[in-house]
Enzyme design. Structure first.
Site, PDB file in Angstrom:
ATOM      1  N   LYS A 111       0.843  -1.208   0.000  1.00  0.00           N
ATOM      2  CA  LYS A 111       0.000   0.000   0.000  1.00  0.00           C
ATOM      3  C   LYS A 111       0.875   1.254   0.000  1.00  0.00           C
ATOM      4  O   LYS A 111       0.581   2.231  -0.694  1.00  0.00           O
ATOM      5  CB  LYS A 111      -0.927   0.010   1.228  1.00  0.00           C
ATOM      6  CG  LYS A 111      -1.986  -1.079   1.218  1.00  0.00           C
ATOM      7  CD  LYS A 111      -3.030  -0.792   0.176  1.00  0.00           C
ATOM      8  CE  LYS A 111      -4.233  -1.642   0.175  1.00  0.00           C
ATOM      9  NZ  LYS A 111      -4.398  -2.937  -0.183  1.00  0.00           N
ATOM     10  N   LYS A 194      -5.658 -17.122 -13.710  1.00  0.00           N
ATOM     11  CA  LYS A 194      -6.926 -17.435 -13.029  1.00  0.00           C
ATOM     12  C   LYS A 194      -8.009 -16.413 -13.338  1.00  0.00           C
ATOM     13  O   LYS A 194      -7.723 -15.261 -13.603  1.00  0.00           O
ATOM     14  CB  LYS A 194      -6.692 -17.395 -11.507  1.00  0.00           C
ATOM     15  CG  LYS A 194      -6.070 -18.638 -10.940  1.00  0.00           C
ATOM     16  CD  LYS A 194      -6.300 -18.768  -9.437  1.00  0.00           C
ATOM     17  CE  LYS A 194      -5.899 -17.568  -8.605  1.00  0.00           C
ATOM     18  NZ  LYS A 194      -6.042 -17.746  -7.166  1.00  0.00           N
ATOM     19  N   LYS A 197      -8.036 -12.662 -11.850  1.00  0.00           N
ATOM     20  CA  LYS A 197      -6.665 -12.221 -11.589  1.00  0.00           C
ATOM     21  C   LYS A 197      -6.397 -10.886 -12.293  1.00  0.00           C
ATOM     22  O   LYS A 197      -5.800  -9.991 -11.741  1.00  0.00           O
ATOM     23  CB  LYS A 197      -5.688 -13.294 -12.082  1.00  0.00           C
ATOM     24  CG  LYS A 197      -4.247 -12.960 -11.819  1.00  0.00           C
ATOM     25  CD  LYS A 197      -3.569 -14.035 -11.015  1.00  0.00           C
ATOM     26  CE  LYS A 197      -2.308 -13.428 -10.445  1.00  0.00           C
ATOM     27  NZ  LYS A 197      -1.449 -14.191  -9.717  1.00  0.00           N
TER      28      LYS A 197
END
Ligand code: TRP
Length: 331
Positions: A111, A194, A197
């Protein structure tokens, strides 16, 4: 019966990847455990949503999880912000959570890097809030994905630290809930990786998608110019379509197209048409449930009120004991 707690981030819609991943296991888990599923709306404040977005996302996640099979008769489903006791435990845990260890968490570091303009204290103490979520019910198990393993480690640290500090054997040290047979991984439609994703518009099929939307997404799925040799190995985008078909379609359908591929006469358009219809047949009951639940505010209110009642009772019991242990005592 073991107590299991799982938090659900109120963002995004459920797609087939989520369904065959965590969701199906949640549905199974609630059969033989004391399950608490909650919508982590306090956590989502770290991103500063508008009140409308916050409420809309919470409602949406609630509806979709209920539609996908979380059963309020078997599990306790509640909204995190309905349980103020969680915040009391969060504060108490924060007194023994150290800046260094919080700063070292990879999700925090990420972050810092990705959004340096909004590195708030809520992000830093995200792991203590998560620990409070789980140990407030003295849970033994938490189902966590790969991305949450470090957060689980932090919960264990905080639970152990409390026990050690006050010389009590109060909090069980939560462990990862093991789903047993491995999760089915659903590939996305954009040719690599996936489902979910990548954020590409057509990559994921959502349980709430209308049939026309599903047809469009499947027809646009990435393919190639077709095999040129008999029994050629399938490149990833093609293998992905077959994998999806193995989950969605009848075995005869899969072997028919497999044969076509192996003889170099496959028509991807035909495969996609069939796949789209099979996906629609699978998702339609979920979509109908989602539509009817989203109109049933009375039911949603009842479920969340009853869930909050059970969760608060459990949480209040823990807080009562902790206050005593810490030394908050009446005169
Ligand atoms: N952090 C989790 C996520 O991003 C959501 C969550 C919040 C959670 N509190 C939790 C998960 C407690 C398990 C237990 O998906």
């Amino acid at each position: 019966m073991e107590t299991v707690v799982s938090g659900i981030r109120p963002t995004g819609n459920l797609h087939l990847g989520n369904y065959f991943g965590a969701m199906k296991n949640f549905v199974k888990m609630q059969e033989n455990n004391r399950c608490f599923f909650f919508i982590a709306d306090y956590h989502s404040l770290t991103t500063h949503p508008t009140p409308e977005d916050l409420h809309g996302n919470v409602r949406n996640v609630l509806v979709e999880y209920l539609a996908a099979g979380i059963d309020p008769e078997k599990a306790t489903i509640y909204i995190q912000s309905d349980i103020p006791e969680i915040l009391e435990l969060y504060l108490l845990l924060n007194m023994n959570a150290y800046l260094g260890e919080l700063e070292r968490c990879t999700s925090f570091k990420e972050k810092l890097r990705k959004q340096p303009e909004n590195v708030n204290a809520g992000l830093l103490t995200y792991p203590t809030l998560m620990a409070a979520d789980v140990i407030i019910h003295k849970a033994a198990k938490v189902p966590v994905g790969k991305d949450q393993e470090q957060n689980l480690e932090m919960m264990r640290t905080f639970a152990r630290r409390f026990n050690r500090m006050y010389k009590v054997d109060f909090f069980p040290i939560p462990q990862a809930y093991n789903f047993g047979e491995s999760l089915i991984k659903i590939p996305g439609l954009d040719g690599a990786g996936k489902m979910g994703k990548s954020e590409g518009v057509g990559n994921a099929i959502f349980l709430a998608d209308a049939p026309e939307v599903i047809r469009k997404k499947v027809m646009r799925a990435v393919t190639d110019s077709g095999p040129t040799e008999m029994n050629q190995k399938k490149p990833e985008p093609i293998q992905n379509l077959f994998t999806l078909m193995e989950v969605m379609s009848k075995p005869e359908t899969v072997s028919f197209f497999d044969e076509e591929y192996n003889h170099c006469r496959i028509r991807y358009g035909d495969l996609k048409k069939q796949l789209a219809e099979d996906v629609i047949a699978f998702t339609t009951p979920f979509r109908e449930k989602i539509l009817s639940l989203s109109e049933d505010s009375d039911y949603l209110r009842k479920v969340t009120r009853e869930g909050a009642e059970v969760a608060r009772e459990s949480a209040a019991g823990t807080i009562r004991e902790i206050r005593e242990i810490i030394g908050f005592k009446p005169f």
